[in-house]
Design a protein around this motif. Structure first.
Motif, PDB file in Angstrom:
ATOM      1  N   PRO A   1       0.834  -1.212   0.000  1.00 25.65           N
ATOM      2  CA  PRO A   1       0.000   0.000   0.000  1.00 25.65           C
ATOM      3  C   PRO A   1       0.867   1.260   0.000  1.00 25.65           C
ATOM      4  O   PRO A   1       2.056   1.225   0.350  1.00 25.65           O
ATOM      5  CB  PRO A   1      -0.786  -0.118   1.318  1.00 25.65           C
ATOM      6  CG  PRO A   1      -0.711  -1.559   1.697  1.00 25.65           C
ATOM      7  CD  PRO A   1       0.618  -2.041   1.186  1.00 25.65           C
ATOM      8  N   ALA A   2       0.279   2.369  -0.421  1.00 25.36           N
ATOM      9  CA  ALA A   2       0.996   3.647  -0.373  1.00 25.36           C
ATOM     10  C   ALA A   2       1.441   3.949   1.056  1.00 25.36           C
ATOM     11  O   ALA A   2       0.779   3.569   2.022  1.00 25.36           O
ATOM     12  CB  ALA A   2       0.083   4.758  -0.884  1.00 25.36           C
ATOM     13  N   TYR A   3       2.570   4.613   1.183  1.00 27.19           N
ATOM     14  CA  TYR A   3       3.130   5.036   2.469  1.00 27.19           C
ATOM     15  C   TYR A   3       3.404   3.854   3.406  1.00 27.19           C
ATOM     16  O   TYR A   3       3.150   3.929   4.606  1.00 27.19           O
ATOM     17  CB  TYR A   3       2.218   6.056   3.152  1.00 27.19           C
ATOM     18  CG  TYR A   3       2.105   7.357   2.399  1.00 27.19           C
ATOM     19  CD1 TYR A   3       3.190   8.232   2.304  1.00 27.19           C
ATOM     20  CD2 TYR A   3       0.921   7.717   1.762  1.00 27.19           C
ATOM     21  CE1 TYR A   3       3.089   9.423   1.601  1.00 27.19           C
ATOM     22  CE2 TYR A   3       0.815   8.909   1.055  1.00 27.19           C
ATOM     23  CZ  TYR A   3       1.906   9.760   0.972  1.00 27.19           C
ATOM     24  OH  TYR A   3       1.812  10.921   0.276  1.00 27.19           O
ATOM     25  N   SER A   4       3.929   2.777   2.849  1.00 26.67           N
ATOM     26  CA  SER A   4       4.263   1.614   3.675  1.00 26.67           C
ATOM     27  C   SER A   4       5.731   1.649   4.098  1.00 26.67           C
ATOM     28  O   SER A   4       6.629   1.703   3.242  1.00 26.67           O
ATOM     29  CB  SER A   4       4.001   0.318   2.902  1.00 26.67           C
ATOM     30  OG  SER A   4       2.631   0.124   2.675  1.00 26.67           O
ATOM     31  N   ASN A   5       5.968   1.610   5.407  1.00 28.21           N
ATOM     32  CA  ASN A   5       7.324   1.379   5.911  1.00 28.21           C
ATOM     33  C   ASN A   5       7.632  -0.102   5.729  1.00 28.21           C
ATOM     34  O   ASN A   5       6.783  -0.957   5.995  1.00 28.21           O
ATOM     35  CB  ASN A   5       7.423   1.765   7.387  1.00 28.21           C
ATOM     36  CG  ASN A   5       7.110   3.227   7.630  1.00 28.21           C
ATOM     37  OD1 ASN A   5       7.363   4.077   6.782  1.00 28.21           O
ATOM     38  ND2 ASN A   5       6.553   3.534   8.789  1.00 28.21           N
ATOM     39  N   LEU A   6       8.847  -0.397   5.283  1.00 31.66           N
ATOM     40  CA  LEU A   6       9.190  -1.762   4.890  1.00 31.66           C
ATOM     41  C   LEU A   6      10.365  -2.316   5.699  1.00 31.66           C
ATOM     42  O   LEU A   6      11.184  -1.555   6.226  1.00 31.66           O
ATOM     43  CB  LEU A   6       9.552  -1.802   3.404  1.00 31.66           C
ATOM     44  CG  LEU A   6       8.528  -1.228   2.426  1.00 31.66           C
ATOM     45  CD1 LEU A   6       9.069  -1.289   1.002  1.00 31.66           C
ATOM     46  CD2 LEU A   6       7.202  -1.954   2.536  1.00 31.66           C
ATOM     47  N   ILE A   7      10.434  -3.643   5.756  1.00 34.80           N
ATOM     48  CA  ILE A   7      11.565  -4.348   6.357  1.00 34.80           C
ATOM     49  C   ILE A   7      12.109  -5.333   5.326  1.00 34.80           C
ATOM     50  O   ILE A   7      11.339  -6.004   4.628  1.00 34.80           O
ATOM     51  CB  ILE A   7      11.145  -5.118   7.617  1.00 34.80           C
ATOM     52  CG1 ILE A   7      10.498  -4.184   8.649  1.00 34.80           C
ATOM     53  CG2 ILE A   7      12.357  -5.827   8.245  1.00 34.80           C
ATOM     54  CD1 ILE A   7       9.938  -4.906   9.863  1.00 34.80           C
TER      55      ILE A   7
END
Length: 312
Positions: A273-279
């Motif tokens: 999704p938009a504005y997703s912080n990722l790992i």
């Protein structure tokens, strides 16, 4: 921030008070709530606005800028904007808010939605709420404002990542621009710095849902298992990777925690999704100097790139 009307509330508002709503020539039902007498928007100007877009029937959010980076667009009053948000925006002034409804059936008929897009169903209605924030005379005037909004967004995301790390008890080092690197093993030999080619195994997932793996080459679930080759410093990967890979050499392992604006930002992607912080879990299999580019063909006099033609 003022609480948004729910989609159900908007539907009720339209059905109960339809007499107060106007219609554009193309058939959009809309209502404009006047602000404090701001400047009327003019064709060719650029407008900054917040938008919240939902499907009424399922109360599904399609897109929202509320609490994020506002949207920007050039005001267009031409015929090509019929049955679009711009047809409504062009009627507004700075400070106004507006609510309007689009029919999915009409959008499909106008070739504005692909009938195969499973996000929409026949009979769906899309409700849009827009708040006009500011107007700019030119695109050059927009750039510093957009940059400022982007920096504010990145700062919010960095705080979100920092909170996540603190809550999980994870020790990670912050990069120059705000990604975070947990080095589990630094590896050996030269680091994957700018100018080097790194072969990387990875698993990427959403910070909000650690079981939601959107891509990986560490197993065959996503259909590819070859190491991903990255020429560091060329912009071929997201900024969060560019800043994190130099922490590792051959055999290095760790995790990268990437704020959305150092990943895909406001652009939604499949499973992200938009504005997703990722790992990302990563393992650097190898680090090498990149292969030299192929030698250029010798210049031929008289051809582009060669010297001026000469008669012999």
């Amino acid at each position: 921030m003022k609480q948004l009307l729910t989609a159900a509330g908007l539907a009720l508002l339209f059905s109960a008070c339809s007499v107060n709503y106007e219609k554009t020539k193309s058939g959009i039902a809309y209502k404009i709530f006047k602000g404090k007498g701001g400047e009327k928007l003019k064709a060719g100007e650029y407008v900054k606005f917040n938008a919240d877009i939902r499907i009424i029937e399922r109360d599904t959010t399609l897109n929202t800028t509320m609490g994020r980076v506002p949207a920007y667009a050039m005001v267009d009053t031409s015929k090509r904007t019929e049955y679009s948000f711009m047809e409504i925006i062009s009627k507004c002034s700075v400070g106004d808010s507006t609510v309007f409804i689009l029919s999915v059936d009409s959008l499909i008929k106008r070739n504005m939605i692909n009938p195969a897009d499973k996000s929409f169903k026949k009979g769906d209605r899309i409700t849009c709420k827009i708040k006009i924030l500011k107007a700019f005379k030119s695109e050059q005037d927009v750039e510093p404002d957009y940059k400022q909004e982007s920096e504010l967004e990145k700062a919010r995301e960095i705080k979100e990542v920092e909170k996540y790390l603190a809550d999980k008890g994870i020790k990670a080092e912050k990069t120059k621009n705000g990604a975070f690197v947990e080095v589990q093993s630094a590896g050996e030999g030269i680091k994957a710095e700018t100018g080097k080619e790194a072969s990387v195994m990875y698993r990427g997932y959403l910070m909000t849902n650690n079981s939601s793996v959107f891509d990986t080459n560490m197993d065959s679930t996503k259909g590819h298992t070859d190491p991903y080759k990255v020429q560091v410093g060329t912009g071929s990967v997201i900024p969060g990777w560019e800043e994190a890979l130099p922490y590792f050499g051959k055999g290095g392992k760790g995790r990268i925690f990437v704020p959305a604006m150092l990943a895909y930002g406001m652009q939604a992607r499949p499973e992200i999704p938009a504005y997703s912080n990722l790992i990302f879990d990563i393992e650097v299999k190898d680090v090498n100097a990149p292969a030299p580019p192929p030698a250029a063909a010798p210049a031929v006099p008289g051809l582009p790139g060669g010297g001026q033609g000469q008669s012999h």
